[in-house]
Design a protein around this motif. Structure first.
Motif, mmCIF file in Angstrom:
data_model
loop_
_atom_site.group_PDB
_atom_site.id
_atom_site.type_symbol
_atom_site.label_atom_id
_atom_site.label_comp_id
_atom_site.label_asym_id
_atom_site.label_seq_id
_atom_site.Cartn_x
_atom_site.Cartn_y
_atom_site.Cartn_z
ATOM 1 N N MET A 53 8.252 6.945 13.223
ATOM 2 C CA MET A 53 7.641 5.718 13.595
ATOM 3 C C MET A 53 8.095 4.621 12.634
ATOM 4 S SD MET A 53 3.917 7.263 14.486
ATOM 5 C CE MET A 53 4.124 8.774 13.555
ATOM 6 N N LYS A 54 7.880 3.404 13.055
ATOM 7 C CA LYS A 54 8.365 2.279 12.258
ATOM 8 C C LYS A 54 7.413 1.101 12.417
ATOM 9 C CE LYS A 54 12.768 0.068 11.258
ATOM 10 N NZ LYS A 54 14.172 -0.022 11.691
ATOM 11 N N ASP A 55 7.145 0.422 11.321
ATOM 12 C CA ASP A 55 6.374 -0.811 11.355
ATOM 13 C C ASP A 55 6.994 -1.809 10.383
ATOM 14 O OD1 ASP A 55 5.512 -0.126 8.793
ATOM 15 O OD2 ASP A 55 3.470 0.342 9.383
ATOM 16 N N GLU A 56 6.237 -2.846 10.008
ATOM 17 C CA GLU A 56 6.786 -3.889 9.145
ATOM 18 C C GLU A 56 7.161 -3.391 7.749
ATOM 19 O OE1 GLU A 56 2.433 -3.673 8.528
ATOM 20 O OE2 GLU A 56 3.625 -3.898 10.343
ATOM 21 N N ARG A 57 6.596 -2.268 7.310
ATOM 22 C CA ARG A 57 6.944 -1.703 6.001
ATOM 23 C C ARG A 57 8.166 -0.800 6.077
ATOM 24 N NH1 ARG A 57 1.292 -1.022 6.004
ATOM 25 N NH2 ARG A 57 0.286 -2.435 4.566
ATOM 26 N N GLY A 58 8.466 -0.282 7.270
ATOM 27 C CA GLY A 58 9.617 0.590 7.431
ATOM 28 C C GLY A 58 9.308 1.852 8.210
ATOM 29 N N LEU A 59 10.146 2.866 8.022
ATOM 30 C CA LEU A 59 9.991 4.154 8.704
ATOM 31 C C LEU A 59 8.901 4.964 8.025
ATOM 32 C CD1 LEU A 59 13.716 5.257 8.967
ATOM 33 C CD2 LEU A 59 12.246 4.557 10.851
ATOM 34 N N TYR A 60 8.089 5.647 8.830
ATOM 35 C CA TYR A 60 7.036 6.456 8.234
ATOM 36 C C TYR A 60 6.680 7.635 9.119
ATOM 37 C CZ TYR A 60 3.680 4.379 11.516
ATOM 38 O OH TYR A 60 3.021 3.988 12.650
ATOM 39 N N TYR A 61 5.966 8.560 8.511
ATOM 40 C CA TYR A 61 5.347 9.680 9.238
ATOM 41 C C TYR A 61 3.946 9.870 8.675
ATOM 42 C CZ TYR A 61 6.598 12.503 5.127
ATOM 43 O OH TYR A 61 6.724 12.999 3.858
ATOM 44 N N HIS A 62 3.119 10.560 9.449
ATOM 45 C CA HIS A 62 1.768 10.897 9.004
ATOM 46 C C HIS A 62 1.833 12.263 8.326
ATOM 47 C CE1 HIS A 62 -0.021 7.509 11.057
ATOM 48 N NE2 HIS A 62 0.667 7.833 12.129
ATOM 49 N N ALA A 93 -3.219 7.711 6.680
ATOM 50 C CA ALA A 93 -2.249 7.912 5.603
ATOM 51 C C ALA A 93 -0.852 7.931 6.208
ATOM 52 C CB ALA A 93 -2.519 9.222 4.869
ATOM 53 N N ARG A 94 0.066 7.306 5.503
ATOM 54 C CA ARG A 94 1.464 7.282 5.935
ATOM 55 C C ARG A 94 2.367 7.497 4.729
ATOM 56 N NH1 ARG A 94 1.241 1.752 9.558
ATOM 57 N NH2 ARG A 94 -0.203 2.582 11.117
ATOM 58 N N VAL A 95 3.463 8.185 4.953
ATOM 59 C CA VAL A 95 4.496 8.286 3.933
ATOM 60 C C VAL A 95 5.714 7.564 4.503
ATOM 61 C CG1 VAL A 95 6.033 9.798 2.641
ATOM 62 C CG2 VAL A 95 3.641 10.443 2.960
ATOM 63 N N TYR A 96 6.116 6.514 3.809
ATOM 64 C CA TYR A 96 7.293 5.743 4.207
ATOM 65 C C TYR A 96 8.529 6.354 3.569
ATOM 66 C CZ TYR A 96 4.289 2.305 6.323
ATOM 67 O OH TYR A 96 3.392 1.696 7.153
ATOM 68 N N VAL A 97 9.638 6.248 4.274
ATOM 69 C CA VAL A 97 10.894 6.819 3.778
ATOM 70 C C VAL A 97 12.017 5.791 3.910
ATOM 71 C CG1 VAL A 97 10.211 9.170 4.334
ATOM 72 C CG2 VAL A 97 11.514 7.880 5.999
ATOM 73 N N ARG A 98 12.968 5.901 3.010
ATOM 74 C CA ARG A 98 14.167 5.062 3.059
ATOM 75 C C ARG A 98 15.250 5.755 2.254
ATOM 76 N NH1 ARG A 98 13.139 0.037 -1.171
ATOM 77 N NH2 ARG A 98 13.451 1.278 -3.072
#
Length: 89
Positions: free
Chosen positions: A1-10, A18-23
């Motif tokens: 999934m993706k939002d304004e902060r970037g790619l993430y998963y639950h 809770a989300r963990v963003y990845v880059r």
């Protein structure tokens, strides 16, 4: 999934708070950053972290607080790589 902060998963099934963003970091390594709806200060206080940094912190956490707790359960390298591949395709 993706939002304004970037790619993430639950990281926890059924918990959308809770989300963990990845880059990809500067050297191409996967980096993680935690966000929690009920603790938004976590995002502000903690920078992007490599898996090595997460592993080292988890070792300290388990030693100092609770040997059964495993913060690494939040950070899934396979999921992160899959999200990044999909986004880069």
């Amino acid at each position: 999934m993706k939002d304004e902060r970037g790619l993430y998963y639950h990281p926890q099934a059924g918990n959308n708070q809770a989300r963990v963003y990845v880059r990809r970091g500067p050297d191409g390594e996967v980096e993680f950053r935690l966000w929690q709806a009920d603790h938004p200060e976590i995002w502000e206080r903690h920078p992007w972290l490599s898996l090595d940094v997460v592993r080292n912190a988890a070792r300290l956490y388990r030693t100092e607080r609770n040997e059964e707790a495993d913060p690494l359960k939040l950070y899934d390298l396979a999921v992160a790589r899959a999200l990044l591949r999909e986004d880069e395709a």
